[in-house]
Design an enzyme around this catalytic site. Structure first.
Site, PDB file in Angstrom:
ATOM      1  CE  LYS A 121      -4.168   1.829   2.120  1.00  0.00           C
ATOM      2  NZ  LYS A 121      -3.746   3.230   2.214  1.00  0.00           N
ATOM      3  CE  LYS A 319      -4.341   3.022   7.280  1.00  0.00           C
ATOM      4  NZ  LYS A 319      -3.907   4.200   6.532  1.00  0.00           N
ATOM      5  CB  CYS A 416      30.434  24.622  30.830  1.00  0.00           C
ATOM      6  SG  CYS A 416      30.759  25.040  29.113  1.00  0.00           S
TER       7      CYS A 416
HETATM    8  S1  IVH Z   1      -6.406  -0.489  -4.959  1.00  0.00           S
HETATM    9  C1  IVH Z   1     -10.853  -0.285  -5.238  1.00  0.00           C
HETATM   10  N1  IVH Z   1      -3.881  -0.892  -4.526  1.00  0.00           N
HETATM   11  O1  IVH Z   1      -4.983   3.195  -0.904  1.00  0.00           O
HETATM   12  C2  IVH Z   1      -9.433  -0.441  -4.947  1.00  0.00           C
HETATM   13  N2  IVH Z   1      -4.879   1.074  -3.611  1.00  0.00           N
HETATM   14  O2  IVH Z   1      -7.273   3.532   1.083  1.00  0.00           O
HETATM   15  C3  IVH Z   1      -8.674   0.746  -5.259  1.00  0.00           C
HETATM   16  N3  IVH Z   1      -3.310   2.523  -2.439  1.00  0.00           N
HETATM   17  O3  IVH Z   1      -7.163   5.259  -2.667  1.00  0.00           O
HETATM   18  C4  IVH Z   1      -7.384   0.866  -4.647  1.00  0.00           C
HETATM   19  N4  IVH Z   1      -1.521   1.304  -2.757  1.00  0.00           N
HETATM   20  O4  IVH Z   1      -4.666   5.628  -2.971  1.00  0.00           O
HETATM   21  C5  IVH Z   1      -4.929  -0.084  -4.309  1.00  0.00           C
HETATM   22  N5  IVH Z   1      -1.629  -1.349  -4.258  1.00  0.00           N
HETATM   23  C6  IVH Z   1      -2.670  -0.553  -4.051  1.00  0.00           C
HETATM   24  C7  IVH Z   1      -2.560   0.656  -3.335  1.00  0.00           C
HETATM   25  C8  IVH Z   1      -3.694   1.443  -3.132  1.00  0.00           C
HETATM   26  C9  IVH Z   1      -1.980   2.426  -2.237  1.00  0.00           C
HETATM   27  C10 IVH Z   1      -4.151   3.642  -1.927  1.00  0.00           C
HETATM   28  C11 IVH Z   1      -5.023   4.268  -2.965  1.00  0.00           C
HETATM   29  C12 IVH Z   1      -6.398   4.148  -2.404  1.00  0.00           C
HETATM   30  C13 IVH Z   1      -6.153   3.977  -0.947  1.00  0.00           C
HETATM   31  C14 IVH Z   1      -7.274   3.249  -0.272  1.00  0.00           C
END
Ligand code: IVH
Length: 683
Positions: A121, A319, A416
């Site tokens: 993520k 997360k 000091c």
């Molecule tokens: S998929 C419907 N893949 O996480 C699924 N999101 O909290 C769409 N993000 O808005 C998202 N890495 O900005 C997906 N490998 C990843 C991701 C990712 C970061 C972010 C993205 C999204 C947010 C969701």
């Protein structure tokens, strides 16, 4: 009843309304003003509270609750654009149990085997790229998920994003991914911002958002932004994909950067091990991640699963615990280290972050405080990542009380009272009074520490106590401690005194390199100490050497050379050394090498595992014969020694530049004679 225990019935509606307005307010600060006041984790906690309250009291849920919508709104700064397929949010979990619950919920919609793609993520900014007839026609932020902001002129400045697709492209395709700023680029940008007097960014995500959402695309162009593609939206007139991994392959083949750490796994245990692995390895990456994303791979199963009003059922974000929190900066103090370096640090309202309670955090140096412009009384963002010392990243300006005074670096040493000195071109400030009690305690405890003379039972607290009692004023005093007086201190019985005495005695025979480390010579660390001890082999020779002679030793250089020479030219230091000599400390370095210097001036690279030598032994053997053993191959390399599992890059480079490759037997001959196979002694 969970977190809402104790709240009277009549208060629930009020609490929900309050949470909604707080969430709306922070959404506005984050999405519209680019000026968040709380961290993502704190924001998530508000949403989690509201979600849980609405679950417990469904009558309180409203259609326009932020738990039912994708957050974020398009700002007036950019034109609004409607996504062809909405950009949904992701539900979140933080534990294996929640992952299991997610999978169980899916059982109601699909049956049979489920394969998952596990992704990182990326902590950046979601972006949707629309290609028509193979050409990039529009780039949009997520906005509220339905309508985003048109940032095309900014996005086309990002080199990693293809402007056109190769081959027969779909009629229309939305490629989604994350725009992010790599950590080195973020650090470099903040350095430049600081130099030019501009405000620094709190973290790479804010820096990416701030760099992208610029009216003037030339500003974006000057910032190093990158992109990982991870999802397709609408695909018209294109390939028929059956699986997510196929879409990733297509994106990769079409020229999009696709993260190499994506894995296809089977079963939730494998999902869990992916999540754990990346939780542990997150700092090995050159970009920030804040979790993992788990997606059902089969696109037919995804269709069965569908979505709720804000998030698909086929994906979930795992997360990681947050590494950043906000807290109150109660004050800024300056500590004096063993070399006299004055380091500003923040005294914080204690906060749990990165798995520990943090009440102190470093502010590094004078310039850092200035460019971050943190002031006592500010709410600040604190980061604690892995083993790194907690640091203050910056103030939350929106929460700064009016009239808060700027903080200035003190002109005098807080211990000091002598004037602090900052040399031209250096970022650090020093107390140069070598009699400073602050430095003294640090210097003596460092001398006794494990990396130096390793004197057990002589930690910082004891050193401080002995200094206050006048028993210690420099490191040589350790060897004439008045144990009768120590016996009078509370907690010092016969056994503890005997233990300390024998630890002090044992330290007298430590290697010369440890003694050099223990002397707290500026710029001289453990590697430099080892090199000097090995090359000059006696403290007297090191003391007698000129700065040029010292700098001429391979691996030392002019800064260390000058510092070592200056240290031993100072009468008070020479006097300490004389007393250490009288106490019988070892001044001798390792014995002279009795091997012929057959590799003098030559460089031999070792790669892979050898049978007869460990990597360190092989490198030591090369160095003992006067050679060097660098970590990479170049035109200047004499030979590359290859064991099992060698590095492919080193082999390829050796072939490219025509460096001889040796097996273990040839290496043994090289060490003995300096000769390469099929040659006499090499030049
Ligand atoms: S998929 C419907 N893949 O996480 C699924 N999101 O909290 C769409 N993000 O808005 C998202 N890495 O900005 C997906 N490998 C990843 C991701 C990712 C970061 C972010 C993205 C999204 C947010 C969701």
């Amino acid at each position: 009843m969970g977190i809402f225990e104790g709240v009277a019935d009549t208060e629930w509606a009020e609490r929900a309304a309050e949470l909604r307005s707080q969430i709306d307010y922070h959404n506005q600060r984050y999405y519209l003003d680019d000026a968040p006041e709380i961290t993502d984790a704190e924001f998530d906690a508000l949403v989690a509270q509201l979600t849980s309250l609405e679950l417990e009291h469904p009558d309180l849920a409203t259609a326009d609750s932020p738990t039912q919508r994708v957050w974020g709104e398009a700002s007036a700064r950019f034109a609004e654009v409607r996504h062809l397929t909405p950009m949904m949010s992701l539900d979140k979990t933080t534990s294996y149990e929640e992952l299991l619950a997610w999978a169980k919920r899916m059982d109601r919609f699909i049956s049979g085997e489920v394969a998952y793609t596990c992704e990182l993520k990326i902590d950046g900014l979601a972006m949707s790229l629309l290609y028509e007839g193979g050409r990039l026609v529009r780039a949009a932020t997520r906005g509220d998920g339905v309508v985003g902001e048109d940032v095309t002129p900014n996005v086309v400045t990002i080199g990693a994003i293809p402007r056109a697709l190769p081959g027969r492209a779909p009629d229309r395709v939305e490629v989604r991914g994350e725009i992010y700023m790599p950590i080195p680029a973020f650090e470099e940008l903040n350095r430049k911002q600081g130099e030019s007097g501009a405000r620094t960014f709190i973290n790479p995500r804010n820096a990416a958002a701030g760099s992208l959402r610029q009216k003037d695309a030339a500003v974006t162009e000057g910032r190093e932004l990158a992109f990982w593609a991870y999802q397709l939206g609408t695909v018209d007139g294109g390939p028929d994909f059956a699986r997510h991994v196929e879409t990733l392959d297509w994106m990769r083949e079409s020229g999009f950067p696709v993260n190499p750490n994506i894995e296809l796994v089977h079963g939730l245990e494998e999902v869990d091990s992916y999540c754990r692995r990346w939780l542990e390895q997150r700092h090995s990456l050159t970009y920030e991640i804040d979790g993992t994303v788990i997606k059902v791979d089969d696109l037919a199963q995804r269709r069965e699963l569908g979505a709720t009003s804000r998030a698909p059922r086929w994906a979930i974000a795992y997360k990681f615990p947050p590494e950043e929190k906000t807290t109150l900066l109660k004050g800024i103090m300056v500590s004096i280290g063993r070399t006299g370096k004055a380091t500003p640090f923040a005294m914080l309202e204690p906060v749990n972050v990165g798995g520990a309670k943090v009440s102190l955090a470093t502010l590094h140096n004078e310039d850092q405080v200035r460019v971050k412009d943190v002031r006592p009384g500010d709410t600040v963002v604190v980061r604690r990542a892995g083993d790194v010392i907690p640091e203050v990243r910056g103030p939350v300006l929106g929460l700064r009380p009016e009239g808060l005074a700027e903080w200035h670096f003190p002109e005098e040493c807080p211990v000091c009272g002598e004037k602090l000195v900052r040399l031209d071109g250096e970022s650090d400030t020093y107390c140069v009074n070598d009699q400073c009690p602050g430095q003294r305690v640090q210097r003596i405890s460092h001398f006794a520490s494990r990396s130096a003379m390793d004197i057990e039972h002589l930690g910082e607290r004891t050193v401080s106590q002995f200094c206050r009692a006048g028993l210690l004023s420099d490191v040589a005093d350790i060897y004439r401690l008045d144990y009768e007086r120590v016996a009078g201190f509370e907690g010092w019985g016969d056994t503890s005194i005997a233990n300390l005495q024998s630890a002090v005695e044992a330290s007298k025979s430590r290697p010369l390199a440890n003694l050099l480390v223990g002397l707290s010579i500026r710029h001289l660390g453990s590697t430099g100490s080892r090199i000097l001890a090995r090359h000059l082999r006696h403290l007297d020779r090191i003391m007698a050497a000129s700065a040029e002679e010292l700098a001429g030793v391979e691996g030392v250089g002019p800064i260390i050379g000058a510092s070592v020479q200056r240290f031993f030219a100072t009468p008070s230091n020479r006097e300490v050394v004389a007393r250490l000599r009288a106490a019988g400390l070892n001044f001798e370095g390792p014995a002279a090498p009795d091997v012929a210097q057959v590799l003098a001036g030559r460089s031999v690279v070792v790669t892979g595992t050898l049978d007869g030598w460990s990597r360190e032994e092989a490198e030591e053997a090369i160095k003992a014969r006067g050679g060097k053993s660098p970590g990479s191959v170049s035109k200047k390399t004499t030979a590359v020694v290859v064991g099992s599992d060698p590095g492919a890059a080193k082999l390829a480079k050796a072939a490219e530049v025509g460096v001889p490759v040796l097996d273990e037997a040839a290496f043994a001959r090289l060490l003995e004679t300096g000769e390469l196979p099929g040659a006499g002694a090499a030049p």
